[in-house]
Design a protein around this motif. Structure first.
Motif, mmCIF file in Angstrom:
data_model
loop_
_atom_site.group_PDB
_atom_site.id
_atom_site.type_symbol
_atom_site.label_atom_id
_atom_site.label_comp_id
_atom_site.label_asym_id
_atom_site.label_seq_id
_atom_site.Cartn_x
_atom_site.Cartn_y
_atom_site.Cartn_z
ATOM 1 N N ALA A 188 -2.254 34.962 28.749
ATOM 2 C CA ALA A 188 -3.036 35.553 29.834
ATOM 3 C C ALA A 188 -3.145 37.054 29.605
ATOM 4 C CB ALA A 188 -2.364 35.279 31.183
ATOM 5 N N GLY A 189 -4.327 37.607 29.870
ATOM 6 C CA GLY A 189 -4.530 39.041 29.723
ATOM 7 C C GLY A 189 -5.707 39.495 30.564
ATOM 8 N N THR A 190 -5.799 40.779 30.799
ATOM 9 C CA THR A 190 -6.912 41.303 31.579
ATOM 10 C C THR A 190 -8.197 41.208 30.762
ATOM 11 O OG1 THR A 190 -5.428 42.850 32.695
ATOM 12 C CG2 THR A 190 -7.782 43.309 32.826
ATOM 13 N N ALA A 191 -9.220 40.595 31.341
ATOM 14 C CA ALA A 191 -10.495 40.412 30.646
ATOM 15 C C ALA A 191 -11.103 41.761 30.270
ATOM 16 C CB ALA A 191 -11.461 39.629 31.532
ATOM 17 N N GLY A 192 -11.573 41.879 29.028
ATOM 18 C CA GLY A 192 -12.216 43.096 28.566
ATOM 19 C C GLY A 192 -11.271 44.225 28.215
ATOM 20 N N SER A 193 -9.983 43.951 28.234
ATOM 21 C CA SER A 193 -8.986 45.002 28.009
ATOM 22 C C SER A 193 -8.591 45.094 26.539
ATOM 23 C CB SER A 193 -7.726 44.724 28.837
ATOM 24 O OG SER A 193 -7.068 43.564 28.332
ATOM 25 N N ILE A 194 -7.713 46.039 26.239
ATOM 26 C CA ILE A 194 -7.146 46.166 24.900
ATOM 27 C C ILE A 194 -6.476 44.868 24.487
ATOM 28 C CG2 ILE A 194 -5.304 47.308 23.588
ATOM 29 C CD1 ILE A 194 -5.802 49.780 25.286
ATOM 30 N N VAL A 195 -5.790 44.236 25.430
ATOM 31 C CA VAL A 195 -5.034 43.013 25.125
ATOM 32 C C VAL A 195 -5.954 41.917 24.587
ATOM 33 C CG1 VAL A 195 -3.621 41.173 26.115
ATOM 34 C CG2 VAL A 195 -3.225 43.548 26.783
ATOM 35 N N ALA B 31 -5.447 40.239 21.058
ATOM 36 C CA ALA B 31 -5.230 38.792 20.940
ATOM 37 C C ALA B 31 -6.165 38.184 19.892
ATOM 38 C CB ALA B 31 -5.424 38.117 22.292
ATOM 39 N N LYS B 32 -7.379 38.727 19.785
ATOM 40 C CA LYS B 32 -8.319 38.252 18.763
ATOM 41 C C LYS B 32 -7.780 38.566 17.367
ATOM 42 C CE LYS B 32 -12.462 38.756 21.636
ATOM 43 N NZ LYS B 32 -13.698 39.565 21.859
ATOM 44 N N ARG B 33 -7.213 39.763 17.218
ATOM 45 C CA ARG B 33 -6.646 40.134 15.918
ATOM 46 C C ARG B 33 -5.446 39.253 15.568
ATOM 47 N NH1 ARG B 33 -6.308 46.729 16.189
ATOM 48 N NH2 ARG B 33 -8.206 47.068 17.398
ATOM 49 N N LEU B 34 -4.642 38.961 16.588
ATOM 50 C CA LEU B 34 -3.477 38.100 16.361
ATOM 51 C C LEU B 34 -3.921 36.689 15.994
ATOM 52 C CD1 LEU B 34 -0.441 37.696 16.318
ATOM 53 C CD2 LEU B 34 -0.480 37.454 18.820
ATOM 54 N N THR B 35 -4.993 36.216 16.619
ATOM 55 C CA THR B 35 -5.540 34.898 16.302
ATOM 56 C C THR B 35 -6.006 34.845 14.846
ATOM 57 O OG1 THR B 35 -6.190 34.231 18.538
ATOM 58 C CG2 THR B 35 -7.506 33.355 16.741
ATOM 59 N N GLU B 36 -6.646 35.926 14.379
ATOM 60 C CA GLU B 36 -7.087 35.993 12.981
ATOM 61 C C GLU B 36 -5.882 35.908 12.038
ATOM 62 O OE1 GLU B 36 -9.253 39.629 12.768
ATOM 63 O OE2 GLU B 36 -10.951 38.877 13.951
ATOM 64 N N TRP B 37 -4.812 36.587 12.415
ATOM 65 C CA TRP B 37 -3.601 36.544 11.603
ATOM 66 C C TRP B 37 -3.031 35.123 11.595
ATOM 67 C CZ3 TRP B 37 1.481 35.273 12.717
ATOM 68 C CH2 TRP B 37 2.433 35.584 11.727
ATOM 69 N N CYS B 38 -3.032 34.487 12.774
ATOM 70 C CA CYS B 38 -2.527 33.109 12.873
ATOM 71 C C CYS B 38 -3.310 32.190 11.926
ATOM 72 C CB CYS B 38 -2.652 32.598 14.304
ATOM 73 S SG CYS B 38 -1.554 33.394 15.501
ATOM 74 N N ALA B 39 -4.640 32.349 11.901
ATOM 75 C CA ALA B 39 -5.480 31.520 11.036
ATOM 76 C C ALA B 39 -5.136 31.744 9.562
ATOM 77 C CB ALA B 39 -6.955 31.830 11.292
ATOM 78 N N GLN B 40 -4.878 33.001 9.198
ATOM 79 C CA GLN B 40 -4.503 33.325 7.819
ATOM 80 C C GLN B 40 -3.191 32.666 7.419
ATOM 81 O OE1 GLN B 40 -4.441 37.586 7.757
ATOM 82 N NE2 GLN B 40 -6.659 37.786 8.028
ATOM 83 N N GLN B 41 -2.343 32.439 8.423
ATOM 84 C CA GLN B 41 -1.047 31.803 8.156
ATOM 85 C C GLN B 41 -1.127 30.284 8.269
ATOM 86 O OE1 GLN B 41 1.327 34.052 7.206
ATOM 87 N NE2 GLN B 41 -0.360 35.494 7.579
ATOM 88 N N GLY B 42 -2.332 29.774 8.540
ATOM 89 C CA GLY B 42 -2.499 28.334 8.695
ATOM 90 C C GLY B 42 -1.958 27.816 10.022
ATOM 91 N N LYS B 43 -1.878 28.713 11.005
ATOM 92 C CA LYS B 43 -1.360 28.337 12.324
ATOM 93 C C LYS B 43 -2.498 28.231 13.337
ATOM 94 C CE LYS B 43 3.153 30.542 11.617
ATOM 95 N NZ LYS B 43 4.153 31.495 12.163
ATOM 96 N N PRO B 44 -2.293 27.496 14.439
ATOM 97 C CA PRO B 44 -3.355 27.334 15.446
ATOM 98 C C PRO B 44 -3.681 28.648 16.162
ATOM 99 C CG PRO B 44 -1.294 26.373 16.222
ATOM 100 C CD PRO B 44 -1.076 26.722 14.785
ATOM 101 N N ASP C 142 1.978 45.560 13.141
ATOM 102 C CA ASP C 142 0.848 46.109 12.390
ATOM 103 C C ASP C 142 0.242 45.043 11.482
ATOM 104 O OD1 ASP C 142 1.299 48.514 13.595
ATOM 105 O OD2 ASP C 142 2.223 49.471 11.856
ATOM 106 N N GLU C 143 1.096 44.222 10.885
ATOM 107 C CA GLU C 143 0.623 43.146 10.011
ATOM 108 C C GLU C 143 -0.300 42.196 10.753
ATOM 109 O OE1 GLU C 143 2.470 39.474 7.282
ATOM 110 O OE2 GLU C 143 3.750 40.573 8.695
ATOM 111 N N GLN C 144 -0.047 42.049 12.067
ATOM 112 C CA GLN C 144 -0.850 41.155 12.903
ATOM 113 C C GLN C 144 -2.051 41.873 13.530
ATOM 114 O OE1 GLN C 144 2.397 40.093 15.427
ATOM 115 N NE2 GLN C 144 3.002 38.340 14.179
ATOM 116 N N GLY C 145 -2.379 43.047 13.003
ATOM 117 C CA GLY C 145 -3.575 43.758 13.446
ATOM 118 C C GLY C 145 -3.389 44.658 14.638
ATOM 119 N N ALA C 146 -2.135 44.915 15.024
ATOM 120 C CA ALA C 146 -1.897 45.687 16.243
ATOM 121 C C ALA C 146 -2.270 47.156 16.075
ATOM 122 C CB ALA C 146 -0.434 45.562 16.661
ATOM 123 N N GLY C 147 -1.558 47.844 15.194
ATOM 124 C CA GLY C 147 -1.797 49.270 15.052
ATOM 125 C C GLY C 147 -1.480 50.000 16.345
ATOM 126 N N VAL C 148 -1.941 51.229 16.429
ATOM 127 C CA VAL C 148 -1.748 52.039 17.631
ATOM 128 C C VAL C 148 -3.116 52.323 18.225
ATOM 129 C CG1 VAL C 148 -0.921 54.228 18.547
ATOM 130 C CG2 VAL C 148 0.348 53.092 16.731
#
Length: 297
Positions: free
Chosen positions: A162-169, A173-186, A236-242
């Motif tokens: 859950a996260g605030t719509a349109g927010s940084i989160v 979360a989209k970047r984390l999802t991309e990382w998950c896909a790269q790892q073969g995870k859902p 950072d590996e999961q696309g977080a950064g600052v």
């Protein structure tokens, strides 16, 4: 009986003085008692209103909204009060339902500014001046009662966030999802809600496995609800950064450059450091405020 001209002249002079004292066309007398050097640079609309109107949703510890739905405390309130003092005008916060309402309200001239925390992006800078005054990393608040399967941010793959719509989160979360896909995870199932309180309730009720928010917000919740939550932080590996967090001001208003100068003033006089220290935000503080960094980069 005729009135001597000297008396008439004196009366006229007194009338002119009285008119000037009441603001009769003399711009200098219109300045409020608390006006500062920055006041003169404010847009006429702000001077006439005598107040800067901020939009704000419920987002502890930035904005803590009381039960009356109007009284606001927290980081934003203190920052805005300091800025208002530097500018010589009052500030007020109107509670809105999420980021889209804040953005549309500013473009419709209902509000003068929104203090986020909102990410500075080149797209937003097309319509808004963005004054960066802090940075952040994204964290995920996890109820201890259901946290056995989430020990690190990598365990969030395939979970409901859950996260605030349109927010940084949402972006993170989209970047984390991309990382998950790269790892073969859902992929992550992101649940967009109106505000941070809604995301916390979603995690508590089991509608979501975790609630995404800034790290400072996660720490604030854990302090208030001891033994209820734990949290993990995106890497950072999961696309977080600052991310650069900014106050947004409509470009059309002309308020942005003056607000930047007000931020510079509260950095200079120590008010910024005082507020950041009070809320334990030293690690996300910046050395100086900057405007429109995304487009410049």
């Amino acid at each position: 009986m005729s009135v001597p001209r000297t008396i008439l002249a004196s009366a006229a002079a007194l009338a002119l003085v009285g008119a000037a004292a009441c603001g009769g066309g003399n711009a200098e007398t219109q300045r409020p008692a608390g006006a500062t050097a920055l006041y003169d640079a404010l847009p006429d609309g702000v001077k006439e209103a005598g107040v800067i109107r901020f939009a704000g949703d419920s987002h502890p510890p930035y904005r803590i909204v009381a039960n009356d739905g109007k009284t606001v405390t927290g980081i934003d309130k203190e920052v805005q009060d300091a800025l208002g003092k530097a500018l010589g005008v009052r500030t007020e916060i109107s509670i809105v339902s999420g980021l889209p309402a804040a953005l549309s309200g500013m473009l419709a001239s209902r509000y003068d500014a929104f203090n986020g925390p909102v990410k500075d992006t080149a797209e937003r800078e097309k319509q808004f001046d963005a004054i960066v005054w802090m940075v952040t990393r994204t964290s995920y608040l996890i109820p201890k009662a259901g946290s056995s399967a989430i020990k690190s941010s990598s365990d969030l793959c395939g979970k409901r966030i859950a996260g605030t719509a349109g927010s940084i989160v949402e972006d993170q979360a989209k970047r984390l999802t991309e990382w998950c896909a790269q790892q073969g995870k859902p992929a992550i199932d992101f649940i967009g809600l109106a505000d941070t309180n809604g995301t916390i309730l979603a995690a508590e009720s089991g509608r979501a496995d975790a609630a995404g928010m800034t790290e400072s917000a996660a720490l604030d919740v854990m302090q208030k609800q001891k033994d209820t939550f734990t949290y993990v932080t995106q890497t950072d590996e999961q696309g977080a950064g600052v991310d650069q967090l900014a106050m947004l001001v409509p470009k059309s208003s002309g308020l942005g450059p003056v607000m930047l100068d007000a931020f510079k003033e509260i950095f200079k006089n120590g008010e910024y450091k005082k507020i950041m220290d009070k809320y334990g935000l030293q690690t996300v503080a910046v050395e100086e405020p900057k405007m429109n960094t995304a487009a410049a980069g």
